[in-house]
Design a protein around this motif. Structure first.
Motif, PDB file in Angstrom:
ATOM      1  N   ILE A 310       0.838  -1.208   0.000  1.00 57.81           N
ATOM      2  CA  ILE A 310       0.000   0.000   0.000  1.00 57.81           C
ATOM      3  C   ILE A 310       0.868   1.252   0.000  1.00 57.81           C
ATOM      4  N   MET A 311       1.918   1.261   0.835  1.00 59.05           N
ATOM      5  CA  MET A 311       2.693   2.500   1.013  1.00 59.05           C
ATOM      6  C   MET A 311       3.602   2.812  -0.172  1.00 59.05           C
ATOM      7  N   ASP A 312       3.638   1.930  -1.182  1.00 56.44           N
ATOM      8  CA  ASP A 312       4.417   2.235  -2.397  1.00 56.44           C
ATOM      9  C   ASP A 312       3.528   2.728  -3.540  1.00 56.44           C
ATOM     10  N   ILE A 313       2.215   2.758  -3.325  1.00 62.41           N
ATOM     11  CA  ILE A 313       1.297   3.197  -4.390  1.00 62.41           C
ATOM     12  C   ILE A 313       1.448   4.708  -4.586  1.00 62.41           C
ATOM     13  N   GLU A 314       1.711   5.129  -5.802  1.00 61.08           N
ATOM     14  CA  GLU A 314       1.816   6.557  -6.122  1.00 61.08           C
ATOM     15  C   GLU A 314       0.406   7.127  -6.287  1.00 61.08           C
ATOM     16  N   PRO A 315      -0.018   8.032  -5.383  1.00 59.27           N
ATOM     17  CA  PRO A 315      -1.387   8.567  -5.484  1.00 59.27           C
ATOM     18  C   PRO A 315      -1.576   9.450  -6.713  1.00 59.27           C
ATOM     19  N   SER A 316      -2.801   9.445  -7.249  1.00 58.86           N
ATOM     20  CA  SER A 316      -3.097  10.333  -8.384  1.00 58.86           C
ATOM     21  C   SER A 316      -4.252  11.277  -8.058  1.00 58.86           C
ATOM     22  N   LYS A 317      -5.107  10.855  -7.081  1.00 58.28           N
ATOM     23  CA  LYS A 317      -6.248  11.720  -6.713  1.00 58.28           C
ATOM     24  C   LYS A 317      -6.393  11.765  -5.188  1.00 58.28           C
ATOM     25  N   LEU A 318      -6.918  12.878  -4.681  1.00 58.03           N
ATOM     26  CA  LEU A 318      -7.015  13.100  -3.240  1.00 58.03           C
ATOM     27  C   LEU A 318      -7.891  12.042  -2.576  1.00 58.03           C
ATOM     28  N   HIS A 319      -9.003  11.686  -3.202  1.00 54.67           N
ATOM     29  CA  HIS A 319      -9.956  10.744  -2.591  1.00 54.67           C
ATOM     30  C   HIS A 319      -9.912   9.382  -3.281  1.00 54.67           C
ATOM     31  N   GLN A 320      -8.720   9.054  -3.759  1.00 60.43           N
ATOM     32  CA  GLN A 320      -8.511   7.790  -4.484  1.00 60.43           C
ATOM     33  C   GLN A 320      -8.799   6.582  -3.595  1.00 60.43           C
ATOM     34  N   ARG A 321      -9.448   5.569  -4.159  1.00 58.73           N
ATOM     35  CA  ARG A 321      -9.759   4.348  -3.392  1.00 58.73           C
ATOM     36  C   ARG A 321      -8.825   3.224  -3.831  1.00 58.73           C
ATOM     37  N   VAL A 322      -8.565   2.286  -2.937  1.00 62.79           N
ATOM     38  CA  VAL A 322      -7.769   1.104  -3.270  1.00 62.79           C
ATOM     39  C   VAL A 322      -8.334  -0.116  -2.528  1.00 62.79           C
ATOM     40  N   PRO A 323      -8.181  -1.306  -3.121  1.00 65.10           N
ATOM     41  CA  PRO A 323      -8.484  -2.519  -2.360  1.00 65.10           C
ATOM     42  C   PRO A 323      -7.504  -2.622  -1.187  1.00 65.10           C
ATOM     43  N   PHE A 324      -7.923  -3.207  -0.063  1.00 65.04           N
ATOM     44  CA  PHE A 324      -7.102  -3.130   1.159  1.00 65.04           C
ATOM     45  C   PHE A 324      -7.072  -4.486   1.850  1.00 65.04           C
ATOM     46  N   PHE A 325      -5.847  -5.023   2.019  1.00 65.64           N
ATOM     47  CA  PHE A 325      -5.608  -6.267   2.770  1.00 65.64           C
ATOM     48  C   PHE A 325      -4.622  -5.889   3.861  1.00 65.64           C
ATOM     49  N   CYS A 326      -4.981  -6.031   5.122  1.00 65.57           N
ATOM     50  CA  CYS A 326      -4.096  -5.479   6.167  1.00 65.57           C
ATOM     51  C   CYS A 326      -4.214  -6.303   7.444  1.00 65.57           C
ATOM     52  N   GLY A 327      -3.042  -6.616   8.047  1.00 70.36           N
ATOM     53  CA  GLY A 327      -3.083  -7.313   9.335  1.00 70.36           C
ATOM     54  C   GLY A 327      -1.858  -8.150   9.564  1.00 70.36           C
ATOM     55  N   SER A 328      -2.036  -9.287  10.222  1.00 73.79           N
ATOM     56  CA  SER A 328      -0.929 -10.185  10.566  1.00 73.79           C
ATOM     57  C   SER A 328      -0.186 -10.617   9.307  1.00 73.79           C
ATOM     58  N   LEU A 329       1.141 -10.551   9.384  1.00 75.43           N
ATOM     59  CA  LEU A 329       1.993 -10.768   8.208  1.00 75.43           C
ATOM     60  C   LEU A 329       1.654 -12.043   7.449  1.00 75.43           C
ATOM     61  N   GLU A 330       1.600 -13.172   8.159  1.00 79.72           N
ATOM     62  CA  GLU A 330       1.393 -14.456   7.463  1.00 79.72           C
ATOM     63  C   GLU A 330      -0.010 -14.578   6.869  1.00 79.72           C
ATOM     64  N   MET A 331      -0.996 -13.911   7.501  1.00 78.52           N
ATOM     65  CA  MET A 331      -2.370 -13.962   6.970  1.00 78.52           C
ATOM     66  C   MET A 331      -2.474 -13.131   5.702  1.00 78.52           C
ATOM     67  N   VAL A 332      -1.846 -11.950   5.701  1.00 78.84           N
ATOM     68  CA  VAL A 332      -1.879 -11.112   4.486  1.00 78.84           C
ATOM     69  C   VAL A 332      -1.149 -11.833   3.353  1.00 78.84           C
ATOM     70  N   GLU A 333      -0.012 -12.434   3.672  1.00 78.68           N
ATOM     71  CA  GLU A 333       0.742 -13.159   2.632  1.00 78.68           C
ATOM     72  C   GLU A 333      -0.076 -14.329   2.079  1.00 78.68           C
ATOM     73  N   LYS A 334      -0.843 -14.993   2.934  1.00 75.79           N
ATOM     74  CA  LYS A 334      -1.687 -16.125   2.477  1.00 75.79           C
ATOM     75  C   LYS A 334      -2.779 -15.612   1.544  1.00 75.79           C
ATOM     76  N   ALA A 335      -3.414 -14.509   1.946  1.00 70.73           N
ATOM     77  CA  ALA A 335      -4.482 -13.930   1.112  1.00 70.73           C
ATOM     78  C   ALA A 335      -3.908 -13.462  -0.223  1.00 70.73           C
ATOM     79  N   GLU A 336      -2.708 -12.854  -0.186  1.00 71.89           N
ATOM     80  CA  GLU A 336      -2.065 -12.407  -1.439  1.00 71.89           C
ATOM     81  C   GLU A 336      -1.784 -13.595  -2.351  1.00 71.89           C
ATOM     82  N   SER A 337      -1.404 -14.737  -1.745  1.00 74.02           N
ATOM     83  CA  SER A 337      -1.085 -15.918  -2.583  1.00 74.02           C
ATOM     84  C   SER A 337      -2.341 -16.365  -3.343  1.00 74.02           C
ATOM     85  N   PHE A 338      -3.513 -16.264  -2.700  1.00 73.38           N
ATOM     86  CA  PHE A 338      -4.758 -16.630  -3.399  1.00 73.38           C
ATOM     87  C   PHE A 338      -5.083 -15.613  -4.491  1.00 73.38           C
TER      88      PHE A 338
END
Ligand code: P6P
Length: 342
Positions: A310-338
């Motif tokens: 998330i923190m590497d996304i270059e913003p283009s608009k003030l109220h820009q929306r993004v999909p968000f996966f956030c939390g325990s490292l191994e759980m986020v990595e598991k969700a990303e793998s899917f």
């Protein structure tokens, strides 16, 4: 090999004011402005907390009859919180600009000398989860702080706000729950302070907060299941399977700050994916996802859009929306793998 970074353990029950002064030297380049900025947020949070806690008693419930830039009905407390934080930040002459979920455009703050000399900009979601206000469920405030990129004394521009999350100098949230807490980071770990309402002082109650590396809680609005990307559907089915350390527990409050805070303490993952209705997701990058991502990473967790940090996304608009996966490292990595397999 990941270099472990350890920070001096703050002393418990220190007041927030003492903590800020004691750790002031951590703020690069700052001659105290960042400390004063955090202090102004602390004060505004007390003002909002006072109103949130008595919302049921005064005619402050219900929609303010207006809608914000997101097209969402503005609750009266949204408006009140927005004004309280803008006033608190303006009076202290620390920031040169503010962007808010409740404001279509950014606000320029001039000093008493009519100049834009101040070094910082703040982006804020003044009252996140406001749909919970009328049903007495916890809500929160989220803030993100950057150094301006334009020279002090020149006009503030949109570039001062459209910075990637990896440039944040501070981020935090206030949770107006069974107790009121401020949780924030300046890039040196995450600390939580609980308000003693009897004396109006915040005390260090959760020093050096850390996301458990994994957990058994997933937070997602499964009412949108049919609209989720296949990778999210597959991850949810993985969580519900009867194998290994599963099944998990589904917990979804409908208030990002509350779901995030519980997951950081117990271990868990929060997901707000893109759907047919919200092709870029619902959460806003600049004043919801970036600050929560900064806190998550500082606490050993992870935050991505399913594919990119998330923190590497270059913003283009003030109220820009993004999909968000956030939390325990191994759980986020598991969700990303899917997500990456789908
Ligand atoms: P839904 C509140 O409006 C918010 O931005 C987050 O705090 C919360 O997690 C999410 O939206 C709830 O959205 O669509 O599940 O009601």
């Amino acid at each position: 090999m990941k270099i472990q970074t350890f920070y001096p353990m703050p002393t418990r029950n220190q007041s927030l004011g003492e903590f800020i002064i004691e750790n002031q030297n951590e703020f690069k380049y700052s001659s105290g402005e960042l400390s004063r900025l955090i202090n102004s947020i602390r004060l505004a949070a007390k003002v909002v907390n006072h109103e949130v806690n008595k919302a049921g008693l005064v005619d402050i419930l219900g929609a303010a009859g207006d809608t914000n830039v997101q097209g969402e009905d503005q609750q009266k407390l949204d408006v009140y919180a927005n004004e309280a934080f803008i006033k608190g930040l303006t009076n202290r002459e620390i920031v040169c600009g503010i962007a808010s979920e409740e404001e279509d455009h950014f606000i320029t703050i001039k000093g008493r000398n009519e100049q834009n000399d101040n070094k910082y900009v703040v982006l804020i979601d003044p009252l996140d989860g406001s749909s919970n206000i009328d049903v007495n469920v916890s809500v929160g405030t989220i803030f993100s702080v950057y150094r301006r990129v334009t020279p002090p004394g020149t006009p503030v521009t949109l570039d001062d706000f459209l910075q990637p999350g990896n440039k944040q100098v501070a981020a935090g949230y206030i949770i107006y729950g069974t107790s009121t807490m401020i949780v924030y980071t300046t890039g040196h770990g995450v600390n939580g302070f609980t308000l003693n309402p009897a004396i109006g002082t915040y005390y260090l109650s959760h020093p050096n907060m850390q996301f458990p590396r994994t957990g058994l809680i997933y937070s997602v609005n499964e009412g949108n299941y049919v609209h989720f990307p296949q990778g999210v559907k597959d991850y949810i089915k993985y969580c519900q399977a009867e194998e290994g350390d599963r099944p998990y527990t589904s917990r979804y409050i409908g208030s990002l700050v509350s779901d995030f805070h519980r997951n950081m303490i117990k271990g868990g993952i929060y997901i707000y994916p893109n759907t047919a209705k919200d092709p870029d997701g619902k959460l806003r990058l600049l004043y919801e996802c970036n600050p929560m991502a900064f806190i998550a990473e500082q606490a050993g967790g992870k935050a991505s859009n399913g594919f990119q940090r998330i923190m590497d996304i270059e913003p283009s608009k003030l109220h820009q929306r993004v999909p968000f996966f956030c939390g325990s490292l191994e759980m986020v990595e598991k969700a990303e793998s899917f997500m990456q397999k789908a």
